[in-house]
Design a protein around this motif. Structure first.
Motif, mmCIF file in Angstrom:
data_model
loop_
_atom_site.group_PDB
_atom_site.id
_atom_site.type_symbol
_atom_site.label_atom_id
_atom_site.label_comp_id
_atom_site.label_asym_id
_atom_site.label_seq_id
_atom_site.Cartn_x
_atom_site.Cartn_y
_atom_site.Cartn_z
ATOM 1 N N ILE A 65 0.839 -1.201 0.000
ATOM 2 C CA ILE A 65 0.000 0.000 0.000
ATOM 3 C C ILE A 65 0.873 1.250 0.000
ATOM 4 N N ILE A 66 1.898 1.259 0.822
ATOM 5 C CA ILE A 66 2.786 2.428 0.907
ATOM 6 C C ILE A 66 3.467 2.681 -0.433
ATOM 7 N N LYS A 67 3.969 1.637 -1.070
ATOM 8 C CA LYS A 67 4.607 1.800 -2.379
ATOM 9 C C LYS A 67 3.619 2.340 -3.408
ATOM 10 N N ALA A 68 2.401 1.830 -3.376
ATOM 11 C CA ALA A 68 1.381 2.291 -4.328
ATOM 12 C C ALA A 68 0.991 3.750 -4.049
ATOM 13 N N ALA A 69 0.892 4.114 -2.779
ATOM 14 C CA ALA A 69 0.570 5.503 -2.428
ATOM 15 C C ALA A 69 1.688 6.437 -2.870
ATOM 16 N N ASP A 70 2.923 6.034 -2.639
ATOM 17 C CA ASP A 70 4.060 6.845 -3.075
ATOM 18 C C ASP A 70 4.069 7.000 -4.603
ATOM 19 N N TRP A 71 3.780 5.919 -5.310
ATOM 20 C CA TRP A 71 3.707 5.970 -6.769
ATOM 21 C C TRP A 71 2.619 6.946 -7.209
ATOM 22 N N ALA A 72 1.433 6.849 -6.587
ATOM 23 C CA ALA A 72 0.315 7.719 -6.962
ATOM 24 C C ALA A 72 0.662 9.185 -6.736
ATOM 25 N N GLY A 73 1.319 9.474 -5.632
ATOM 26 C CA GLY A 73 1.723 10.847 -5.364
ATOM 27 C C GLY A 73 2.764 11.338 -6.347
ATOM 28 N N GLU A 74 3.737 10.492 -6.637
ATOM 29 C CA GLU A 74 4.801 10.864 -7.568
ATOM 30 C C GLU A 74 4.244 11.130 -8.972
ATOM 31 N N LYS A 75 3.296 10.311 -9.392
ATOM 32 C CA LYS A 75 2.707 10.441 -10.733
ATOM 33 C C LYS A 75 1.533 11.426 -10.754
ATOM 34 N N LYS A 76 1.150 11.932 -9.570
ATOM 35 C CA LYS A 76 -0.013 12.814 -9.445
ATOM 36 C C LYS A 76 -1.248 12.171 -10.083
ATOM 37 N N GLU A 77 -1.456 10.920 -9.713
ATOM 38 C CA GLU A 77 -2.495 10.081 -10.309
ATOM 39 C C GLU A 77 -3.866 10.363 -9.685
ATOM 40 N N ARG A 83 -1.555 5.627 6.677
ATOM 41 C CA ARG A 83 -2.214 6.945 6.722
ATOM 42 C C ARG A 83 -1.243 8.040 6.293
ATOM 43 N N LEU A 84 -0.027 7.994 6.811
ATOM 44 C CA LEU A 84 0.962 9.016 6.495
ATOM 45 C C LEU A 84 1.241 9.093 4.989
ATOM 46 N N HIS A 85 1.511 7.974 4.380
ATOM 47 C CA HIS A 85 1.834 7.972 2.951
ATOM 48 C C HIS A 85 0.610 8.316 2.097
ATOM 49 N N SER A 86 -0.564 7.954 2.549
ATOM 50 C CA SER A 86 -1.785 8.308 1.827
ATOM 51 C C SER A 86 -2.027 9.806 1.888
ATOM 52 N N VAL A 87 -1.834 10.386 3.051
ATOM 53 C CA VAL A 87 -1.991 11.833 3.216
ATOM 54 C C VAL A 87 -0.980 12.581 2.344
ATOM 55 N N MET A 88 0.271 12.140 2.375
ATOM 56 C CA MET A 88 1.293 12.804 1.564
ATOM 57 C C MET A 88 0.961 12.695 0.076
ATOM 58 N N ALA A 89 0.512 11.526 -0.361
ATOM 59 C CA ALA A 89 0.159 11.347 -1.772
ATOM 60 C C ALA A 89 -0.978 12.281 -2.171
ATOM 61 N N LEU A 90 -1.972 12.410 -1.309
ATOM 62 C CA LEU A 90 -3.085 13.321 -1.617
ATOM 63 C C LEU A 90 -2.591 14.760 -1.754
ATOM 64 N N GLY A 91 -1.657 15.141 -0.932
ATOM 65 C CA GLY A 91 -1.090 16.483 -1.048
ATOM 66 C C GLY A 91 -0.351 16.678 -2.362
ATOM 67 N N TYR A 92 0.403 15.682 -2.771
ATOM 68 C CA TYR A 92 1.140 15.785 -4.035
ATOM 69 C C TYR A 92 0.187 15.801 -5.235
ATOM 70 N N VAL A 101 -1.719 18.824 7.407
ATOM 71 C CA VAL A 101 -1.665 20.296 7.320
ATOM 72 C C VAL A 101 -0.888 20.696 6.070
ATOM 73 N N LEU A 102 0.264 20.085 5.869
ATOM 74 C CA LEU A 102 1.069 20.400 4.688
ATOM 75 C C LEU A 102 0.339 20.049 3.393
ATOM 76 N N ALA A 103 -0.380 18.929 3.397
ATOM 77 C CA ALA A 103 -1.126 18.519 2.197
ATOM 78 C C ALA A 103 -2.218 19.533 1.870
ATOM 79 N N THR A 104 -2.920 20.015 2.895
ATOM 80 C CA THR A 104 -3.969 21.005 2.629
ATOM 81 C C THR A 104 -3.367 22.330 2.170
ATOM 82 N N LEU A 105 -2.213 22.688 2.693
ATOM 83 C CA LEU A 105 -1.515 23.883 2.213
ATOM 84 C C LEU A 105 -1.166 23.734 0.738
ATOM 85 N N ARG A 106 -0.679 22.575 0.387
ATOM 86 C CA ARG A 106 -0.279 22.317 -0.996
ATOM 87 C C ARG A 106 -1.485 22.380 -1.930
#
Length: 147
Positions: free
Chosen positions: A39-51, A70-79, A106-111
């Protein structure tokens, strides 16, 4: 010359299909019943690709019981930056038990830059227990007020 054009066309078509197949696999890996590392790898991929097609799955994962998911999902949503995720991220800011996940939200919502998060930041500033996040929210508030 025709051979080169045919060869390049074939490579382009093949690469397109390979990417589409990989995209479907990665989005399918954003399954809450899956293992954490996948899941973490997939979330990171989604964030990197802005999928953007992964946003709905990631929104579900921000309430997962595993902190790192949760952390990686939140970060991906921000990206990715889709406004559709703001409501879920706002809930994370106010309710998540892990300070690192709250800070990432917080950072994701800022982004993303949605005005829907401004009242949530105000509320979080009042109830936040983590001094680092509280200080960050205060500095955001001061900057918004021109201090």
């Amino acid at each position: 010359m025709k051979r080169i054009i045919y060869l390049l066309s074939f490579i382009l078509v093949f690469a397109t299909f390979a990417y589409a197949s990989d995209r479907e696999k990665q989005i399918a890996n954003l399954d809450p019943s899956g293992d954490e590392v996948t899941i973490i790898k997939a979330a990171d991929w989604a964030g990197e690709k802005k999928e953007k097609r992964a946003v709905d799955n990631l929104i579900i994962l921000v309430s997962d019981s595993r902190d790192m998911v949760r952390l990686h999902s939140v970060m991906a949503l921000g990206y990715i930056g889709d406004d559709k995720a703001v409501e879920a991220l706002n809930k994370v800011i106010l309710n998540d038990g892990n300070a690192t996940v709250r800070y990432a939200a917080v950072l994701a919502t800022l982004r993303i830059g949605s005005k829907k998060s401004v009242p949530v930041w105000q509320e979080a500033k009042e109830k936040e227990t983590d001094p680092f996040i509280k200080d960050f929210l205060q500095k955001m508030d001061d900057k918004a007020k021109g201090k």
